[in-house]
Design an enzyme around this catalytic site. Structure first.
Site, PDB file in Angstrom:
ATOM      1  N   GLU A 412       0.752  -1.242  -0.020  1.00  0.00           N
ATOM      2  CA  GLU A 412      -0.058   0.003  -0.209  1.00  0.00           C
ATOM      3  C   GLU A 412       0.792   1.270   0.203  1.00  0.00           C
ATOM      4  OE1 GLU A 412      -3.270  -0.312   2.992  1.00  0.00           O
ATOM      5  OE2 GLU A 412      -4.093  -1.800   1.613  1.00  0.00           O
ATOM      6  N   ASN A 465      -5.576  -4.492  -2.817  1.00  0.00           N
ATOM      7  CA  ASN A 465      -6.264  -4.552  -1.437  1.00  0.00           C
ATOM      8  C   ASN A 465      -7.472  -3.932  -1.423  1.00  0.00           C
ATOM      9  OD1 ASN A 465      -3.740  -5.817  -0.833  1.00  0.00           O
ATOM     10  ND2 ASN A 465      -2.904  -4.257   0.637  1.00  0.00           N
ATOM     11  N   GLU A 503      -5.544  -8.370  -0.695  1.00  0.00           N
ATOM     12  CA  GLU A 503      -6.464  -8.196   0.753  1.00  0.00           C
ATOM     13  C   GLU A 503      -7.961  -7.989   0.617  1.00  0.00           C
ATOM     14  OE1 GLU A 503      -4.763  -5.468   3.596  1.00  0.00           O
ATOM     15  OE2 GLU A 503      -2.855  -5.871   3.302  1.00  0.00           O
TER      16      GLU A 503
HETATM   17  C1  BDP Z   1      -4.784  -2.745   4.748  1.00  0.00           C
HETATM   18  C2  BDP Z   1      -3.376  -2.899   5.282  1.00  0.00           C
HETATM   19  C3  BDP Z   1      -3.342  -4.064   6.489  1.00  0.00           C
HETATM   20  C4  BDP Z   1      -4.368  -3.761   7.472  1.00  0.00           C
HETATM   21  C5  BDP Z   1      -5.948  -3.486   6.753  1.00  0.00           C
HETATM   22  C6  BDP Z   1      -6.999  -3.384   7.524  1.00  0.00           C
HETATM   23  O1  BDP Z   1      -2.417  -3.292   4.143  1.00  0.00           O
HETATM   24  O2  BDP Z   1      -1.830  -4.069   6.957  1.00  0.00           O
HETATM   25  O3  BDP Z   1      -4.396  -4.499   8.662  1.00  0.00           O
HETATM   26  O4  BDP Z   1      -5.786  -2.653   5.843  1.00  0.00           O
HETATM   27  O5  BDP Z   1      -7.202  -2.199   8.099  1.00  0.00           O
HETATM   28  O6  BDP Z   1      -4.947  -1.121   4.484  1.00  0.00           O
HETATM   29  O7  BDP Z   1      -7.343  -4.636   8.247  1.00  0.00           O
END
Ligand code: BDP
Length: 604
Positions: A412, A465, A503
């Site tokens: 990110e 993500n 993600e």
């Molecule tokens: C993303 C990140 C991750 C966070 C996740 C979250 O890459 O590290 O833990 O969001 O918000 O932006 O759970």
């Protein structure tokens, strides 16, 4: 960089166990010059933060001291003596008695110190390590240290996991002969039924008369031989390393002087290829579909300390859910993890610790930072140099693992901002120079979209993500589904590359249930994942799905975090939430192939 192994020419002594421990403020002026005056002991490997009840230790910012006595084995006379740290988070100064013998910055990669001249065999010495957990704009990952009104330093950082620190991986003392094998690189290719193994050996000390190479199969039979520091071996009727069906050969390297073997080292390796072709991700020429998770090194009490019991159990749970892969989000994991993945056929996306190069995440939902992320005073040239050095150390450590199929250069980053291209292009060039064999990716933040992203064309795979249905369109899976599909198709259309979800997920409180679409319930996590899966299955260029996260994990304090991040499909103590069962249904049928691929094959 070779990992530490005993061989007929090398011995290893583990220095794990309880070390003396003290905060800098309690340790006196020059703590390395005498026995550390402390009642505290800390285990190695483990993060120190959660061990003690004293919040001064948990929230400590700055240096802590670890110390123990070490005796070099008597039998090592004439040998080269090397000390190896698997990781010290985030910076280390290492002293042998009164002498500073090594310094290292970067909390997730190993480093070594040659003790031959300072630690004679049979003699006991005091080993003292200063461990500094501070993150700044020129560390990877970055952070900021400020001083509060009470005069106490406070650490802020731009990533969503607790800044665990300490000596989280094994410390080893090992011997090599004075002339030694310093490094080995193995690259494999496939030629019909044969495997081709290109190797290169680097030696240290005096030149030897020659290098002898043998390849042994799993039964121990010699299946190929060669000589010289560089060469190529042919393995007829090779057994490939495959996802879900690991097969490892041993490369036995011997350094020869006259008739004698001076040094020897055995490197396990697998024969496999990785390639991105069009919009496909190919392993051994076959399309591969990633199923699995972004993980963390995170367990109660130990923090990020490596633990073989959790290693085995986590891989059992990966297998149980039908996951074939994971990403080492958001830093290189312990070498034991990759060795295990090699042996068990689990595929790894290996990520650097470059998480949080994005000031826009602090800018709320606009993604517009107070000052540009890549401005010189934020993450400029010096940060990039540190990032480059980290990349060198990662690739040097992990280049020979068959399980590692792709490097993820950052998580990110502000790839939507001006300056991103100037920052990332040299790093991409460097990664390709260091390892021309593996595809590159980075995990794209929500503010970077198909129209404003400035770097995706430099990479091979689009890793996205997204939190539609969670941070945005909360509780509205219908809208999330449409917006997600439109965006993913936009990425494919603009870049024409394979795309995967790196993600997606929802915080979930185990035991919370609802008949409606209620965020935080077990049903909502299950439904959100199913919504995303429907979209993935409609996009032909899709090559994989990594859910955020494998297990709940600890974060810094925050009003959006209840005892950490709860997006785990498993709880922090590895109990399945409801979604684990639906994933198991989906993934166990996929077997590394794309959704729908089986039906097509069945029809054929
Ligand atoms: C993303 C990140 C991750 C966070 C996740 C979250 O890459 O590290 O833990 O969001 O918000 O932006 O759970």
């Amino acid at each position: 960089m070779l990992s530490t192994r005993t061989t007929p020419a090398r011995d290893v002594v583990a220095l794990d166990g309880l070390w003396r421990f003290a905060l800098d403020s309690d340790a006196g002026e020059r703590p390395w010059e005498s026995r550390l005056d402390t009642a505290l002991e800390a285990p190695v490997p483990a993060s120190y933060n959660d061990l003690f009840t004293d919040s001064r230790i948990r929230d400590h910012v700055g240096v802590v001291w670890y110390q123990r006595d070490v005796r070099v084995p008597r039998g090592w006379s004439g040998e080269r003596v090397v000390l190896r740290f698997g990781s010290v988070t985030h910076a280390a100064k290492v002293y042998v008695d009164d002498t500073l013998i090594a310094e290292h910055v970067g909390g997730y990669t190993p480093f070594e110190a040659d003790l031959t001249d300072v630690a004679a065999p049979g003699r006991q010495f005091r080993l003292t390590v200063a461990v500094d957990n501070r993150l700044t704009n020129i560390t990877i990952p970055p952070g900021t240290v400020t001083t509060g009104p009470d005069g106490r330093e406070r650490q802020a950082y731009f990533h969503d996991f607790y800044n665990y620190a300490g000596i989280a991986r094994s410390v080893k003392l090992y011997s090599t002969p004075a002339s030694y094998i310093d490094d080995i690189t193995v690259v494999t290719r496939i030629d019909g039924p044969a495997g081709l193994v290109d190797y290169a050996v680097v030696t240290g000390g005096e030149d030897a008369d020659g290098i002898r190479i043998r390849v042994l199969d799993e039964s121990g039979a010699v299946v190929a031989t060669s000589g010289g520091a560089e060469g190529s071996l042919r393995l007829d009727d090779v057994i490939l390393w495959q996802p879900g069906a690991a097969y490892l050969y041993d490369l036995l390297v011997e350094m020869i002087a006259g008739d004698a073997v001076v040094d020897s080292y055995t490197l396990p390796f697998g024969v496999r290829t990785v390639e991105v072709r069009g919009t496909q991700f190919l392993i051994n020429g076959e399309p591969f579909y990633f199923t699995g998770f972004g993980k963390h090194e995170d367990t109660p009490v130990r923090g990020k300390g490596h633990d073989d019991a959790y290693l085995v159990h986590d891989f059992q749970l990966l297998e149980w859910t039908g996951a074939n892969s994971f990403r080492t989000s958001h830093y290189p994991y312990a070498e034991e993890v990759l060795d295990f993945a090699d042996r068990h056929g689990i595929v790894v996306v290996d990520e650097t610790a470059a998480v949080g190069l994005n000031l826009g995440v602090q800018g709320g939902l606009t993604g517009i930072p107070p000052t540009p992320t890549f401005a010189e005073e934020n993450f400029g040239g010096e940060t990039k140099n540190v990032h480059a050095q980290h990349l060198r150390e990662l690739i040097a450590r992990d280049k020979n693992h068959p399980s590692v199929v792709m490097w993820s250069i950052a998580n990110e980053p502000a790839s939507n901002e001006d300056g991103a291209r100037e920052y990332f292009e040299p790093l991409v060039d460097l990664a390709r120079e260091l390892d021309p064999t593996r595809p590159l990716t980075y995990a794209a933040v929500m503010f970077a979209n198909p129209t404003n992203d400035k770097i995706a064309d430099l990479f091979d795979v689009l890793s996205i993500n997204r939190y539609y249905g969670w941070y945005v369109f909360t509780g509205d899976l219908g809208t999330a589904e449409g917006v997600l599909e439109q965006e993913l198709r936009g990425w494919v259309q603009r870049f024409g590359k394979p795309i995967m979800m790196s993600e997606y997920g929802a915080d979930t409180q185990p035991g919370l249930h609802s008949v409606w679409d209620m965020p935080w319930t077990e049903e909502y996590q299950t439904d959100l994942l199913a919504t995303y899966h429907r979209v993935f299955d409609r996009i032909p260029e899709f090559v994989g799905e990594h859910i955020w996260n494998f297990a709940d994990f600890m974060t810094g304090p925050g009003i959006h975090r209840v005892d950490g991040n709860k997006k785990g499909v498993f709880t922090r103590d590895r109990k399945p939430k409801g979604a684990a069962f639906s994933l198991r249904d989906r993934w166990r049928g996929l077997d590394g192939r794309k959704p729908g691929a089986h039906e097509k094959e069945d029809r054929a």
